[in-house]
Every structure is written in C-alpha cells, then in structure tokens.
Design an enzyme around this catalytic site. Structure first.
Site, PDB file in Angstrom:
ATOM      1  N   LYS A 119       3.130  -1.583 -18.914  1.00  0.00           N
ATOM      2  CA  LYS A 119       2.542  -0.504 -18.132  1.00  0.00           C
ATOM      3  C   LYS A 119       3.164  -0.613 -16.736  1.00  0.00           C
ATOM      4  CE  LYS A 119      -1.791   1.827 -17.205  1.00  0.00           C
ATOM      5  NZ  LYS A 119      -1.558   2.192 -15.813  1.00  0.00           N
TER       6      LYS A 119
ATOM      7  N   CYS B 189       3.982  -7.319  29.211  1.00  0.00           N
ATOM      8  CA  CYS B 189       2.991  -7.796  28.243  1.00  0.00           C
ATOM      9  C   CYS B 189       3.592  -8.981  27.479  1.00  0.00           C
ATOM     10  CB  CYS B 189       2.647  -6.628  27.326  1.00  0.00           C
ATOM     11  SG  CYS B 189       1.524  -7.034  26.010  1.00  0.00           S
TER      12      CYS B 189
ATOM     13  N   CYS C 233      -5.074  -3.200  25.547  1.00  0.00           N
ATOM     14  CA  CYS C 233      -4.237  -4.243  24.975  1.00  0.00           C
ATOM     15  C   CYS C 233      -4.972  -5.584  25.055  1.00  0.00           C
ATOM     16  CB  CYS C 233      -2.914  -4.338  25.729  1.00  0.00           C
ATOM     17  SG  CYS C 233      -1.900  -5.712  25.130  1.00  0.00           S
TER      18      CYS C 233
ATOM     19  N   TYR D 241       8.792   6.324 -21.460  1.00  0.00           N
ATOM     20  CA  TYR D 241       7.917   5.806 -22.509  1.00  0.00           C
ATOM     21  C   TYR D 241       7.255   6.863 -23.375  1.00  0.00           C
ATOM     22  CZ  TYR D 241       4.897   6.470 -18.391  1.00  0.00           C
ATOM     23  OH  TYR D 241       4.278   6.970 -17.278  1.00  0.00           O
TER      24      TYR D 241
ATOM     25  N   ASP E 156       3.998   0.041 -12.956  1.00  0.00           N
ATOM     26  CA  ASP E 156       3.112   0.417 -11.855  1.00  0.00           C
ATOM     27  C   ASP E 156       3.884   1.230 -10.823  1.00  0.00           C
ATOM     28  OD1 ASP E 156       0.780   0.596 -10.530  1.00  0.00           O
ATOM     29  OD2 ASP E 156       0.799  -1.432  -9.716  1.00  0.00           O
TER      30      ASP E 156
ATOM     31  N   GLU F 222       7.927   6.486 -15.836  1.00  0.00           N
ATOM     32  CA  GLU F 222       7.371   6.025 -14.574  1.00  0.00           C
ATOM     33  C   GLU F 222       8.501   5.825 -13.573  1.00  0.00           C
ATOM     34  OE1 GLU F 222       4.179   5.932 -14.885  1.00  0.00           O
ATOM     35  OE2 GLU F 222       3.365   4.668 -13.283  1.00  0.00           O
TER      36      GLU F 222
ATOM     37  N   LYS G  35       0.409   1.504 -28.384  1.00  0.00           N
ATOM     38  CA  LYS G  35       0.379   2.861 -28.945  1.00  0.00           C
ATOM     39  C   LYS G  35       0.564   2.793 -30.457  1.00  0.00           C
ATOM     40  CE  LYS G  35       2.502   4.784 -24.805  1.00  0.00           C
ATOM     41  NZ  LYS G  35       3.778   5.126 -24.163  1.00  0.00           N
TER      42      LYS G  35
ATOM     43  N   CYS H  15       0.751  -0.742  23.016  1.00  0.00           N
ATOM     44  CA  CYS H  15       0.619  -1.100  24.417  1.00  0.00           C
ATOM     45  C   CYS H  15       1.894  -0.663  25.124  1.00  0.00           C
ATOM     46  CB  CYS H  15       0.434  -2.616  24.545  1.00  0.00           C
ATOM     47  SG  CYS H  15       0.663  -3.169  26.245  1.00  0.00           S
TER      48      CYS H  15
ATOM     49  N   GLU I 237       4.189  -2.112 -25.085  1.00  0.00           N
ATOM     50  CA  GLU I 237       5.140  -1.837 -24.004  1.00  0.00           C
ATOM     51  C   GLU I 237       4.526  -2.179 -22.648  1.00  0.00           C
ATOM     52  OE1 GLU I 237       5.177   2.831 -23.688  1.00  0.00           O
ATOM     53  OE2 GLU I 237       5.326   2.268 -25.786  1.00  0.00           O
TER      54      GLU I 237
ATOM     55  N   ARG J 288       2.845  14.157 -11.876  1.00  0.00           N
ATOM     56  CA  ARG J 288       1.638  14.322 -12.673  1.00  0.00           C
ATOM     57  C   ARG J 288       0.684  15.318 -12.017  1.00  0.00           C
ATOM     58  NH1 ARG J 288      -3.466  11.971 -13.187  1.00  0.00           N
ATOM     59  NH2 ARG J 288      -4.162  11.968 -15.338  1.00  0.00           N
TER      60      ARG J 288
ATOM     61  N   CYS K 224      -2.713  -7.828  27.673  1.00  0.00           N
ATOM     62  CA  CYS K 224      -2.521  -7.561  29.100  1.00  0.00           C
ATOM     63  C   CYS K 224      -3.527  -6.567  29.664  1.00  0.00           C
ATOM     64  CB  CYS K 224      -1.094  -7.073  29.353  1.00  0.00           C
ATOM     65  SG  CYS K 224      -0.789  -5.451  28.659  1.00  0.00           S
TER      66      CYS K 224
ATOM     67  N   LYS L 190      -5.101  -3.928 -18.904  1.00  0.00           N
ATOM     68  CA  LYS L 190      -4.726  -4.204 -17.512  1.00  0.00           C
ATOM     69  C   LYS L 190      -4.767  -5.697 -17.257  1.00  0.00           C
ATOM     70  CE  LYS L 190      -5.713  -0.749 -14.689  1.00  0.00           C
ATOM     71  NZ  LYS L 190      -5.082   0.005 -13.688  1.00  0.00           N
TER      72      LYS L 190
ATOM     73  N   GLU M 168      36.770   1.703  -7.256  1.00  0.00           N
ATOM     74  CA  GLU M 168      37.311   2.719  -8.163  1.00  0.00           C
ATOM     75  C   GLU M 168      36.330   3.869  -8.314  1.00  0.00           C
ATOM     76  OE1 GLU M 168      39.760   0.760 -11.682  1.00  0.00           O
ATOM     77  OE2 GLU M 168      38.130  -0.544 -11.009  1.00  0.00           O
TER      78      GLU M 168
HETATM   79  S1  IVH Z   1       1.715   6.621 -21.920  1.00  0.00           S
HETATM   80  C1  IVH Z   1      -0.733  10.222 -23.216  1.00  0.00           C
HETATM   81  N1  IVH Z   1       3.027   4.418 -21.375  1.00  0.00           N
HETATM   82  O1  IVH Z   1      -0.146   4.915 -16.862  1.00  0.00           O
HETATM   83  C2  IVH Z   1      -0.268   8.911 -22.712  1.00  0.00           C
HETATM   84  N2  IVH Z   1       1.818   5.458 -19.614  1.00  0.00           N
HETATM   85  O2  IVH Z   1      -3.115   5.681 -17.290  1.00  0.00           O
HETATM   86  C3  IVH Z   1       0.735   9.030 -21.657  1.00  0.00           C
HETATM   87  N3  IVH Z   1       2.053   4.314 -17.435  1.00  0.00           N
HETATM   88  O3  IVH Z   1      -0.147   8.301 -16.079  1.00  0.00           O
HETATM   89  C4  IVH Z   1       0.988   7.803 -20.914  1.00  0.00           C
HETATM   90  N4  IVH Z   1       3.401   2.723 -18.118  1.00  0.00           N
HETATM   91  O4  IVH Z   1       1.757   6.900 -15.191  1.00  0.00           O
HETATM   92  C5  IVH Z   1       2.231   5.379 -20.890  1.00  0.00           C
HETATM   93  N5  IVH Z   1       4.282   2.486 -21.026  1.00  0.00           N
HETATM   94  C6  IVH Z   1       3.498   3.444 -20.547  1.00  0.00           C
HETATM   95  C7  IVH Z   1       3.105   3.491 -19.199  1.00  0.00           C
HETATM   96  C8  IVH Z   1       2.247   4.506 -18.758  1.00  0.00           C
HETATM   97  C9  IVH Z   1       2.763   3.242 -17.084  1.00  0.00           C
HETATM   98  C10 IVH Z   1       1.182   5.084 -16.515  1.00  0.00           C
HETATM   99  C11 IVH Z   1       1.444   6.557 -16.506  1.00  0.00           C
HETATM  100  C12 IVH Z   1       0.152   7.211 -16.891  1.00  0.00           C
HETATM  101  C13 IVH Z   1      -0.847   6.117 -16.663  1.00  0.00           C
HETATM  102  C14 IVH Z   1      -1.932   6.247 -17.703  1.00  0.00           C
END
Ligand code: IVH
Length: 672
Positions: A118, A433, A409, A228, A120, A176, A291, A427, A116, A139, A412, A315, A38
């Site tokens: 982070k 080979c 190689c 975020y 990647d 992100e 935060k 190669c 929250e 960025r 061979c 981390k 649809e």
């Molecule tokens: S806050 C002023 N929240 O981590 C603060 N950043 O080292 C703005 N990132 O460049 C960032 N998850 O790419 C924030 N929940 C999250 C995040 C986050 C991933 C990354 C972001 C930032 C880097 C900071």
C-alpha cells in the site's frame, strides 16, 4: 544533419521512440543502456528539430516532460469509474477473516489472493487511448477530480506512449504517485535551509507537488509512480495479477512486491515479511493490500457503498506514543524564522528516544489547541521527523493555560513580523539578534559549506559572547591566543579550528555563496548562480532583472539576493572575506573533474593502488569536495582501500562499521 523534410520527420519520430525507451530503461527497469550524456545529446537534437518543425509538435513528445511554466487552475472532470477507498484493518486476524469470508461468499471456491504494497502517496487515474496518455486525474472526492496531466507528464517513469501490445483502445490505469525518500529528504533539506515549513511526510509532499501550478517545478521534485489497478473493457487477462503483469510490459512501474498467495499461512507470512522489509524500500508505504485475483470472483463479490468487497488494506501499526509536554520553546533560526518546538518527557518511539518535536508554526499550534503540561501523542510522521498528532484532553491539568505563539522575538524582544503568504513569523532584527548571528556562523562552517571543523552551537555562542566572532568574517582573524583563552577550548581544538579556517580558503565559490546564508539561496540555487555569474563582483553589479534571467532564479530569490548584497554590513563582510583569501570567483582552471559529489565526506586512503597514485586519489577527493583524513574514526565516511590495506586499519573500519570502498567503486562514485 537531416535536410529533407521527410527525413526530418522520420528522425523526430525515431528520436521520440528511442528517448522514451531510454526513459523506461532508466526510470522503470532501473537498467540504463546509454550514458546521461548520450541521452542529453539525443534530447537536444530532438529539441532542435522540433523547433525547426513546430508543425509536428506532439504533446506527448519526451521534450515536454520538462514541464512548461504555464500557470492555470485545474479543470475538474467526473471519473468514469468512481475512485473508491479500501476497507482497512490493523489486525492480521481480520485479514485472515477476510480471506475466509470471500471463500465462503464464493461457495467454497478456491481463491487466489494478490498481495501488494500500500503505497503512501496520492492516487492517480490515467486514461489511455490508442496507447497514448490522454489525461491524468486526481482522486478528488472520488466522484470527480482535478486534471493534472501536465504535471503527471513530467514523471519520467510514466509511459506517455505504450510499448508492447494487447492494450485495449481505451482504458484507465490507477496507481499511486509517490515522492521517494531520497527526493523527500532533499526537498525538506532545501526547505529547511530556506526556513520554509517542512513537509511532514512524503505523502503530503507528493500531493502538494502534484497540485503545483508550475509543471517546471514539479519536474524537478523527483516524483515517481507505481500502478495497481487496471480498469476498462476488453482487458487482456481475466485476473488482476495477469493484467498487472501485462501493464508492466506496456511500460508501467508495477512493484516487484506484488505476488500471488494461495493460503492464509502465505498471507500471514507475506505480512510479517513486509512489516520489516518495507523499511528497505525507496518509497513510503503504510500497509499492504490484499485483493481477490480472479476478475470473475471480484464481480461476484461486488462493492459496498464505499469500497470493494474483494479487497482489504492491512495498515502497519502506526508508531505512536503518549508523553507529557515539558514546555514549548520558540527557536530562532539563522534567517529569523521562529519555530515552536515541543520539549517532551523522553519517550521511546520506533527504536529512538524522542525528546523534541517540531510544532512547525502558529497555525499548527492553534489547530492542536495545546495547553501547558498536556499529554501529547507523538508519531513518527513519514518515519523521520517526530510530530505531534494530538492531545489527550482528559489528562489536562485543571486551569492549565493554552499555549499561544509569541508576539516578540524570544531572544532579542523585537516584535515579530508575519512572513507574507505563509504561516511563519520572523524576527526582523537580522544583525542584532544573537541566534541569527550564531546560526549564520554555524551554517557557514558546516560540512557542505566551508567545512570548518570544531565549531558547534556551543563554540559559536562562546565565540560570540566573548566578542571574538560577531559575524562570519571575524572567523578569519582568530588567533591561537584568543581561542585558547575561551572556556573549555583546549589547544588541540583551537588548532583544529585554525586549520579548518585556513583550509576553507580553498573551498570553491559555489559553496562560499551557499555558506553566506542569503535567504532563499539554498545549495542548488547557489550552484546555479555561481556557475552562471562566475564571480562576486559580477553578482554585485547585477540588477533584479539580470538575476531573474538566470535559469531557476525567480523574483523572490532575485530580490533577496539584491537586498542582501546592498546591505552595508554584508558588503563589509564580503570585502573582509575576500581580503582573507576566501574564493570570490569560480576557479581559473577549467571546472572539468570538479564536483561536490563527495561534499561533506571524510575519507581515509589506505593501501597500494593500481589505477592512480595515492596523491592523485587525494587530489580527486579534494576536487570532488571531500576531505582527506589520516586515521579512521566514527567520523570517517569511508575508507578508499587499495591492495595490502593494513590489517589494523581494516579491523578498525569493520569495528566502527565504516564502509571500505575499492578503487573501481570509488572511480564510479565520482564519475558522471
Ligand atoms: S486499490 C478499488 N492498491 O489506498 C480499490 N490502492 O484506501 C482501489 N493505495 O485511494 C484501490 N496502494 O490511493 C489499491 N496497492 C494498492 C494501493 C492503493 C495505495 C491507496 C490508493 C487508494 C487508497 C485506498
């Protein structure tokens, strides 16, 4: 049919609104309310109307999410608010300290912390005006970034026009861009097939994808985005959490993991929970972010030169180990690309023993500067493929020579040639080979290709060494006598191979095309190609121009196909495969009900069924690319169980951890 202009205009607007709502339901809320079909029909109608009325084009129309092929460099702009980074720590104690410190700095006020994930990936800043996406910027160096709006528009979970209300006329939202694990694995599998360098982790894949010059390719890679941080004047709320919940209502994907925490104990609990639970998430995360919730308190705390004082990143411990290099081997793949592999003293890394890690290519070896017997740091990059991230130079044996990439190689002896525009060497001795030949045989018999059981690396080599199989067509002349004469191959294994060879004649043309190992023809390309050209005869007649006219077939693929199909060795192989009965055209019967949703899956049927007969289910399994098997083993992917499934079978399935699927679940699995 809409005839009058005013009616058409209204219909266009209605379709755009509805399609965006369905995009949201599907990609953000995870709760689609209409079928894909649809959706496609509505999209087609909109495309048609927009074509008839180009004067009403809107760059934010959902039809533009597929991305155009336009190539251009990226424009750079300054960020209105600098994109800062976060202070980070690997220690839970330091997170606790951060909470105490902020409380003190705020004269002992109550402080609510927002926890929250982070994510990647790669950060992005989106600018909205009057509820419409106007610009997406990376960025960059934090001060200025690249304008990647066209690429970002292809991400279906990002709202082009906002829903709900309460947004300020102009604001920025940051988040992100990520490549979910599933899309990452698929992308790397395709790259592995084409012997292109793999992405080490989803972060590199996401940022690489975002910087592609071709939005049409970006659209296919499956990026996603989590948000975020909301920035601007007249924000709807005076708390970070409140603003994010509003943003969610406007259509942004805000992670469910975001939560308010009131005590240090709650913060610690959050960390220990997500340290494990993050492994279940569909996307890569490398930590958590904490935060201060109140925007007034954030303002009070302010920023250092590099990062906000109101936030900290925790981390997750990097899973890294130190081990000794035994030797570097240079391995030749079936397309001829030479990959350096570090063979290591076995070491335990996040639950698995690592003995080998890819060194990818000559540039990576050179940049690491590895010497013989060095102590190397191994990390689970992106947590799947172990990678070498560094060298402990202090542990180097005096006088140990540096490791350099081979010139010839390793198999061979043919001098290697550099792949144009890439860091890899290959190669060129395609047909002489050995690892290339046996590699092609191994690929040919693979589960997703011809699905011939019983031929692994060793057997392929033995078959080659004995002179029985020097190319894939030879598989079809194998006899029982020949096979049982091979060292270590019992009668049962020989039978299995012969049965597999015979069954492979039923495998559809799409998979045959993939099985041939034509450079740059991966699974997806093979499928497209087969469905479009329908037969090998037709494919062989086509010119490079004809080929590039097919969707998604670019000049590189087209030339590679032409080259492959012009080589007399390959023409002979194809002729012999055809004579042996291998499918060289799409089936006569219509393709409805056919798919490869079960490709590579071995399924056992058990019990009595209500909706279809057992034989019908068997047939469905085959039509969808799966394989029926009579008994449950470690290799069984799942059991399709009806009523009264035998208790012994059930117990065996449970013991081996083989999933048991009922009729309805199975029918869902193979339906659209
Ligand atoms: S806050 C002023 N929240 O981590 C603060 N950043 O080292 C703005 N990132 O460049 C960032 N998850 O790419 C924030 N929940 C999250 C995040 C986050 C991933 C990354 C972001 C930032 C880097 C900071």
């Amino acid at each position: 049919m809409v005839r009058d202009t005013a009616g058409a205009r209204e219909r266009i607007e209605q379709l755009r609104r509805e399609l965006e709502q369905h995009n949201y339901n599907y990609y953000v809320a995870n709760a689609p309310v209409i079928s894909d079909r649809e959706f496609d029909l509505m999209m087609k109608e909109l495309e048609r109307l927009e074509k008839e009325h180009p004067e009403w084009d809107d760059p934010l129309s959902p039809t533009h999410r597929v991305g155009s092929d336009l190539t251009k460099g990226f424009e750079q702009v300054s960020h209105k608010y600098a994109m800062l980074s976060l202070g980070n720590t690997y220690s839970v104690g330091e997170v606790d300290e951060f909470v105490r410190r902020t409380r003190e700095a705020l004269m002992g006020e109550e402080v609510t912390i927002v926890g929250e994930m982070k994510f990647d990936g790669t950060s992005i800043s989106l600018l909205y005006e009057d509820g419409r996406l106007v610009r997406a910027v990376t960025r960059g160096d934090g001060e200025k970034g690249d304008v990647v709006t066209d690429n970002v528009k292809t991400i279906r979970s990002i709202p082009l026009r906002l829903s709900g209300e309460g947004w300020s006329r102009r604001f920025e939202i940051r988040g992100e861009i990520v490549l979910p694990w599933e899309a990452f694995d698929r992308l790397n599998a395709e790259r592995a097939f084409q012997e292109e360098p793999l992405f080490a982790n989803p972060r590199n894949a996401a940022s690489g994808t975002l910087k592609l010059q071709n939005p049409a390719i970006v659209a296919k890679r499956g990026l996603d985005a989590y948000f975020y941080y909301l920035l601007g004047e007249n924000l709807p709320c005076d708390t970070h959490y409140g603003n994010m919940m509003e943003a969610r209502k406007w259509g942004f994907k805000v992670s469910d993991a975001m939560t308010r925490l009131h005590t240090i104990e709650e913060v610690d609990k959050y960390i220990s929970h997500w340290d494990k639970a993050r492994k279940e998430l569909p996307v890569a995360t490398d930590g958590l972010v904490f935060k201060v919730n109140s925007l007034r308190q954030q303002l009070n705390l302010g920023f250092t030169a590099k990062s906000p004082r109101w936030a900290i990143a925790y981390k997750f411990p990097a899973e890294r180990a130190l081990t000794r290099l035994r030797y570097v081997s240079f391995e030749v793949g079936r397309i001829g690309v030479v990959t350096p592999v570090a063979n290591l003293e076995p070491v335990l890394l996040s639950g698995t023993v690592v003995k080998r890690a890819s060194l990818h290519n000559a540039d990576i070896i050179a940049s690491l500067g590895i010497h013989e017997h060095d102590m190397l740091y191994v990390e689970k990059g992106g947590e799947i493929i172990p990678k070498i991230t560094g060298v402990d130079e202090s542990a180097r044996e005096p006088g140990a020579p540096e490791i350099t990439f081979v010139k010839d190689c390793p198999s061979c002896g043919t001098p290697l040639v550099r792949v144009e525009g890439e860091a890899s060497w290959m190669c060129p001795n395609k047909y002489g080979c050995v690892p290339q030949i046996t590699g092609r045989v191994e690929h040919f018999v693979g589960r997703r290709m011809m699905n011939i059981d019983g031929i692994g690396e060793e057997t392929a080599e033995a078959l080659f060494a004995s002179g029985l199989v020097t190319n894939i067509a030879d598989l079809y002349s194998l006899t029982m006598e020949q096979l049982t004469l091979l060292d270590r191959l019992g009668e049962k294994s020989a039978e299995r191979i012969l049965r597999g060879v015979a069954d492979s004649k039923k495998v559809g043309f799409e998979r045959v095309l993939y099985a041939l190992s034509i450079p740059f023809v991966g699974e997806t390309v093979a499928k497209k190609l087969a469905r479009s050209v329908r037969s090998m005869d037709r494919l062989m007649e086509m010119s490079v121009e004809d080929l590039t006219a097919i969707d998604d077939i670019g000049p590189r693929i087209a030339e590679s196909i032409k080259e492959y199909l012009s080589a007399p060795v390959n023409i002979e192989i194809i002729t012999r495969l055809r004579e042996a009965g291998v499918q060289m055209a799409m089936g006569e019967e219509n393709d409805e009900g056919r798919s490869d949703r079960l490709a590579g899956k071995t399924i056992v049927i058990s019990g009595v069924f209500n909706r279809h007969s057992r034989d019908e289910y068997k047939e469905m399994i085959e039509r969808n690319g799966g394989k029926n098997s009579g008994s449950i083993s470690k290799k069984t992917d799942f059991v399709l169980a009806g009523e009264n499934m035998g208790p012994a079978k059930l117990e065996k399935a449970q013991k081996l951890g083989v999933p048991v699927v009922n009729e309805d679940e199975f029918l869902n699995m193979i339906s659209e």
